[in-house]
Design an enzyme around this catalytic site. Structure first.
Site, short mmCIF file in Angstrom:
data_model
loop_
_atom_site.label_atom_id
_atom_site.label_comp_id
_atom_site.label_asym_id
_atom_site.label_seq_id
_atom_site.Cartn_x
_atom_site.Cartn_y
_atom_site.Cartn_z
N LYS A 82 -10.73 -18.44 -22.22
CA LYS A 82 -10.36 -19.85 -22.23
C LYS A 82 -11.42 -20.66 -22.98
O LYS A 82 -12.51 -20.89 -22.46
CB LYS A 82 -10.21 -20.38 -20.81
N LYS B 68 -14.74 -18.30 -19.78
CA LYS B 68 -14.44 -19.61 -20.35
C LYS B 68 -15.69 -20.17 -21.00
O LYS B 68 -16.79 -20.00 -20.48
CB LYS B 68 -13.93 -20.52 -19.24
N ASP C 8 -11.89 -22.51 -11.52
CA ASP C 8 -12.81 -22.48 -12.65
C ASP C 8 -14.22 -22.74 -12.12
O ASP C 8 -14.56 -23.86 -11.75
CB ASP C 8 -12.43 -23.55 -13.68
#
Length: 327
Positions: free
Chosen positions: A263, A227, A164
């Protein structure tokens, strides 16, 4: 739909990764976001999408299977991470899962800082649950670029299957889309076989139009997921931001045929909120995006509330939150 069929109904097809594409500035600059229309759309969701009893239990089990169970605290320890991994392997009491027909249910992944990757990989050995590492100077993303790239490599070498990363918000705020594209492409390359989730830190991007454009640029540069947040900003995942990003994903898929995941992270702590997010995904992108290779919740406390709701479904009683500790 039974709880078992909802959470265990994952498709067996393996989608190719997003290969990216050249930066298309015309497409980026045409991207807009009608804020008032987006806000009206998401405001209607809680009232229009309501599931009860067995159907609610089914969707809550589905939500569990989509959680990146996360600990990102300065006082993280090996013991805490091992307990978190144990919770990922067994997200609810065995008797509760058996009553729901959900034995074998796990979370989608465990997400930790780099220093805890090896610990998590060891604790999850043989489970098939991947470890995700936050990287690139998380959460601000302001460390020297060569160090951010090196950090990705270190986490992959330690066993992280997912990375991430955080983008440089200044590239979005100044409209330097080429710089954002180049940064994202370099980070994607550094990840190698590890899937990369691009954290946009949407609460710091100023406008929904910026969110839409940043989403497109990161996908063009090869992001496997986009995300919302690090969870450390003042404003994290919201429904207007989610709708904006989902429509960028849909636009990218319509034009390229490539599936990119989504996400939301930060601030999703209640089971009822998870249900709203799932209904929005289903409405905007369809059932294929309700699988862990295309959708994740970045959460920690969410699992505890879902477990309480599932226990109420089975027993008729609500239990105290402390009985469902995460780690």
């Amino acid at each position: 739909m039974t709880p078992s069929s909802a959470a265990k109904g994952a498709t067996s097809d393996h989608l190719p990764r997003n290969p990216g594409m050249p930066l298309d500035m015309d497409w980026v600059m045409r991207a807009q976001a009608n804020t008032s229309a987006i806000e009206r759309r998401v405001a209607s969701l809680p009232g229009r999408r309501s599931v009860k009893k067995d159907h609610q239990a089914a969707w809550l089990c589905k939500a569990v299977s989509l959680i990146d169970l996360t600990t990102l605290s300065g006082d993280d320890s090996a013991g805490r991470v091992r307990r978190l991994c144990a919770k990922a392997r067994q997200p609810a009491e065995p008797a509760l899962l058996e009553a729901l027909g959900m034995t074998g249910l796990t979370t989608a992944a465990v997400c930790v800082y780099h220093d805890m990757v090896a610990t998590a990989v060891d604790a999850l050995q043989g489970t098939g649950i991947p470890v995700a590492a936050v990287s690139t100077g998380f959460p601000a993303g302001l460390s020297p670029f060569h160090l951010r790239i090196a950090e990705i490599g270190e986490s992959v070498a330690a066993g992280a299957a997912e990375i991430d990363i955080v983008i440089s918000r200044r590239h979005v705020l100044t409209g330097d889309w080429q710089a954002l594209y180049d940064e994202m492409a370099a980070m994607r390359a550094a990840c190698g076989d590890a899937h990369v989730k691009a954290i946009l830190a949407t609460g710091e991007l100023g406008t929904l139009r910026n969110v839409a454009r940043a989403s497109l640029v990161c996908m063009m540069a090869g992001a496997d997921f986009i995300k919302t947040s690090t969870g450390k900003e003042g404003v994290n995942a919201t429904l207007p931001v989610t709708l904006t990003m989902l429509r960028a994903i849909r636009d990218y898929h319509d034009r390229t045929g490539v599936h990119v995941g989504y996400k939301p992270a930060g601030g999703i702590a209640k089971a009822k909120d998870a249900l709203v997010y799932l209904s929005l995904i289903k409405d905007e992108l369809g059932n294929r995006w309700l699988q862990p290779d295309l959708f994740r919740f970045g959460a920690s406390s969410l699992l505890g509330d879902i477990e309480r709701q599932l226990e109420h479904h089975v027993t008729g009683n609500y239990s105290a939150g402390w009985r469902h500790a995460i780690g």
